[in-house]
Write an enzyme that holds these catalytic residues in place. Structure first.
Site, PDB file in Angstrom:
ATOM      1  CD  GLU A 159      -2.601  -1.173   2.663  1.00 17.67           C
ATOM      2  OE1 GLU A 159      -3.669  -1.790   2.715  1.00 17.67           O
ATOM      3  OE2 GLU A 159      -2.103  -0.622   3.662  1.00 17.67           O
ATOM      4  N   PRO A 160       1.624   1.496  -1.064  1.00 15.54           N
ATOM      5  CG  PRO A 160       2.565   1.552  -3.187  1.00 15.54           C
ATOM      6  CD  PRO A 160       1.680   0.724  -2.314  1.00 15.54           C
ATOM      7  CE1 TYR A 199       2.312  14.007  11.483  1.00 12.77           C
ATOM      8  CE2 TYR A 199       2.564  15.067   9.352  1.00 12.77           C
ATOM      9  CZ  TYR A 199       1.847  14.266  10.209  1.00 12.77           C
ATOM     10  OH  TYR A 199       0.667  13.717   9.781  1.00 12.77           O
ATOM     11  CE1 TYR A 205      -0.672  10.370   3.968  1.00 14.04           C
ATOM     12  CE2 TYR A 205       1.653  10.245   3.412  1.00 14.04           C
ATOM     13  CZ  TYR A 205       0.451   9.628   3.653  1.00 14.04           C
ATOM     14  OH  TYR A 205       0.355   8.263   3.574  1.00 14.04           O
ATOM     15  NE  ARG A 243       5.985   9.313   3.886  1.00 16.73           N
ATOM     16  CZ  ARG A 243       5.526  10.262   4.708  1.00 16.73           C
ATOM     17  NH1 ARG A 243       5.868  11.504   4.511  1.00 16.73           N
ATOM     18  NH2 ARG A 243       4.754   9.944   5.732  1.00 16.73           N
ATOM     19  CB  CYS A 252      -3.859  34.094  13.582  1.00 15.70           C
ATOM     20  SG  CYS A 252      -4.463  35.272  12.394  1.00 15.70           S
ATOM     21  CD  GLU A 253      -2.608  27.867  15.164  1.00 14.84           C
ATOM     22  OE1 GLU A 253      -1.724  27.312  15.840  1.00 14.84           O
ATOM     23  OE2 GLU A 253      -3.787  27.490  15.117  1.00 14.84           O
TER      24      GLU A 253
HETATM   25  N1  LLP Z   1      -1.485   1.788   4.581  1.00 18.48           N
HETATM   26  C1  LLP Z   1      -1.968   2.197   5.753  1.00 18.48           C
HETATM   27  C2  LLP Z   1      -2.808   1.270   6.530  1.00 18.48           C
HETATM   28  C3  LLP Z   1      -1.693   3.480   6.229  1.00 18.48           C
HETATM   29  O1  LLP Z   1      -2.171   3.874   7.403  1.00 18.48           O
HETATM   30  C4  LLP Z   1      -0.855   4.342   5.463  1.00 18.48           C
HETATM   31  C5  LLP Z   1      -0.556   5.699   5.929  1.00 18.48           C
HETATM   32  C6  LLP Z   1      -0.375   3.873   4.233  1.00 18.48           C
HETATM   33  C7  LLP Z   1      -0.695   2.578   3.819  1.00 18.48           C
HETATM   34  C8  LLP Z   1       0.476   4.713   3.332  1.00 18.48           C
HETATM   35  O2  LLP Z   1       1.685   5.066   3.901  1.00 18.48           O
HETATM   36  P1  LLP Z   1       2.806   5.770   3.005  1.00 18.48           P
HETATM   37  O3  LLP Z   1       3.273   4.779   1.985  1.00 18.48           O
HETATM   38  O4  LLP Z   1       2.230   6.980   2.388  1.00 18.48           O
HETATM   39  O5  LLP Z   1       3.902   6.127   3.955  1.00 18.48           O
HETATM   40  N2  LLP Z   1       0.292  12.544   7.442  1.00 18.48           N
HETATM   41  C9  LLP Z   1       1.547  11.862   7.668  1.00 18.48           C
HETATM   42  C10 LLP Z   1       1.510  10.447   7.167  1.00 18.48           C
HETATM   43  C11 LLP Z   1       0.389   9.622   7.737  1.00 18.48           C
HETATM   44  C12 LLP Z   1       0.343   8.215   7.157  1.00 18.48           C
HETATM   45  C13 LLP Z   1      -0.906   7.521   7.519  1.00 18.48           C
HETATM   46  N3  LLP Z   1      -1.008   6.181   7.013  1.00 18.48           N
HETATM   47  C14 LLP Z   1       2.655  12.660   7.004  1.00 18.48           C
HETATM   48  O6  LLP Z   1       2.378  13.733   6.465  1.00 18.48           O
HETATM   49  O7  LLP Z   1       3.826  12.275   7.052  1.00 18.48           O
END
Ligand code: LLP
Length: 452
Positions: free
Chosen positions: A298-299, A341, A409, A301, A380-381
């Site tokens: 499940e890619p 973050y 994101y 990012r 305003c933060e």
């Molecule tokens: N699968 C599941 C069950 C997830 O919860 C996530 C991300 C992914 C796949 C995808 O992950 P990725 O490959 O994109 O790393 N808002 C945060 C990231 C939160 C990720 C939430 N879950 C940020 O901006 O870094």
């Protein structure tokens, strides 16, 4: 707060370089003739045409990043389920669909987005820790391919809905393997104390319980330990634990035919701290190759982050005794990652004075004799900043800045705080840039409040 011991993209500079920066970025944004372009289309022209702040994405980058993962993992022919939450624009989902992507959805809204993009319901995986019974009913009705269930109570609801509808439903159980992904605490999901999944020791009882369900086939294992997971070791630990569970389940007569190893694969933000698709695959593929299980990933990012940038315009410059501020028209409502973050996004003028292209994108970048600036938004933060203590070539009012690696994101986490309209989105395709989300208007925002 940042914590450099998390080994993530939130890291301080100095993390071990893993491979060549350009191959990791596979970037389609470059400085041609002194001005930033996306696939040879001028970002300055795009900003003039569509206004700012604006997200600009490269269709080519999405395709190349998708292909890099697919090719790296080719030996196990995984199903790639693009994580919609990272970048959900329907036009982008369509681009990935053309590459052969399946989709990871975490709400019925995301399921509907994937369908609107043209995905088959059977190619959608529906995950999430708190799917409501109404969402489950709707998804069963739509024929969603697999449910990733996260609790005993949720499994009961899925089984009941499937029975009532007399529809066969496939499900995987999300296991919490208690593995430290060494990432930011906000995005760590595979430790015991996190709300996600089922503790590995109590999972066999659930598989037994649902073994003979007439309509629910609980035949998969799902895992996702965090985001980003920049090193391969946590994946090795998590998959090893999962395979031990599969052996035990099979010995107990439970049929398991698939494993979904989640997302979290890193993207290059300028620290050179993330493993490459090839490095992830080299560590993970040998573990799964002879398992007899169908594998899904499940890619999010790793495909979307470096396929998009945010362009923002300088509104004012101002100086205090200790700081220089570049005040821009983009803010935490457009890109909340720095505020949430303390995430690092490289920033550089679109048309830098003297046409100077950056020599690298690292947080350690310095310009001799220059003073660092804070690049801040109008909200305003004090947490409303896009970059702090940055060395960039001199800018003036009206100049454009590019905030890199913003495709994941970014727009999806945008808000209307301070009654700000969410940014426009533009996709650069082979025949040029086109608007894929118009800028929100004041009337869009008020529509849910008027005539009540
Ligand atoms: N699968 C599941 C069950 C997830 O919860 C996530 C991300 C992914 C796949 C995808 O992950 P990725 O490959 O994109 O790393 N808002 C945060 C990231 C939160 C990720 C939430 N879950 C940020 O901006 O870094």
């Amino acid at each position: 707060m940042p914590n450099s011991s998390y080994g993530s993209e939130f890291d301080a500079p100095g993390a071990t370089p893993d491979g060549d920066l350009e191959t990791q970025l596979m970037d389609t944004f470059d400085f041609t003739n002194g001005s930033l372009c996306c696939d040879s289309h001028s970002l300055s022209d795009i900003a003039d045409q569509f206004g700012t702040p604006v997200y600009v994405y490269s269709a080519r980058a999405f395709r190349e990043h998708y292909a890099a993962l697919r090719d790296a993992f080719a030996a196990i022919e995984p199903r790639l389920c693009f994580s919609i939450k990272s970048c959900h624009n329907v036009h982008i989902l369509r681009t990935l669909l053309e590459c052969g992507s399946s989709f990871d959805a975490v709400s019925i809204g995301e399921v509907r987005r994937a369908l609107e993009a043209g995905a088959k319901a059977s190619d959608i995986v529906f995950a999430g820790v708190g799917k409501t019974p109404a969402e489950i009913e709707a998804a069963v009705d739509l024929g969603v391919g697999t449910f990733n269930a996260e609790s005993a109570a949720e499994l009961d609801v899925i089984a009941a809905v499937a029975n009532k509808a007399r529809k066969n439903v496939r499900a995987a159980l999300r296991i919490n393997p208690d593995v430290d992904a060494k990432t930011h605490p906000h995005t760590t999901t595979g430790k015991d104390e996190n709300k996600f999944g089922i503790e590995i020791g109590s999972s066999p009882a659930l598989f037994q319980k649902h073994k003979d369900d007439p309509y629910l086939s609980l035949v998969g294992i799902h895992l996702h330990i965090g985001s980003p997971v920049n090193t391969v070791a946590p994946y090795v630990e998590m998959v090893t634990k999962a395979l031990e569970l599969v052996v035990k389940l099979k010995a107990d007569g439970v049929n398991i035919d698939s494993i979904n190893i989640g997302g979290g694969y890193g993207a290059e933000y300028g620290h050179q701290s993330s493993a490459t698709p090839r490095e992830y695959a080299d560590a993970i593929v040998p573990l799964l190759k002879d398992s007899g299980l169908k594998v899904s990933l499940e890619p999010g990012r790793s495909i979307s982050a470096n396929a998009g940038i945010l362009i923002t315009r300088v509104v004012y410059l101002k100086e205090s005794r200790t700081k220089q501020f570049v005040i821009v028209d983009g803010s935490m409502t457009d890109l909340i990652r720095p505020a949430l973050y303390d995430a690092y996004h490289f920033i550089w003028p679109v048309s830098p004075a003297g046409g100077v292209a950056p020599s690298d994108r690292s947080p350690a970048y310095r310009i001799e004799g220059a003073r660092p600036v804070d690049i801040v938004g109008p909200v305003c933060e004090s947490s409303d900043y896009l970059g702090r203590n940055r060395f960039i070539p001199a800018v003036k009012q009206g100049d454009l800045l590019a905030v890199f690696s913003a495709g994941a994101y970014g727009a999806v986490m945008g808000s209307q705080y301070n009654t700000r309209c969410r940014a426009a989105e533009v996709l650069v395709e082979s025949d040029g840039p086109r608007l894929i989300r118009r800028r929100e208007t004041f009337d869009d925002i008020m529509a849910c409040e008027r005539n009540l």
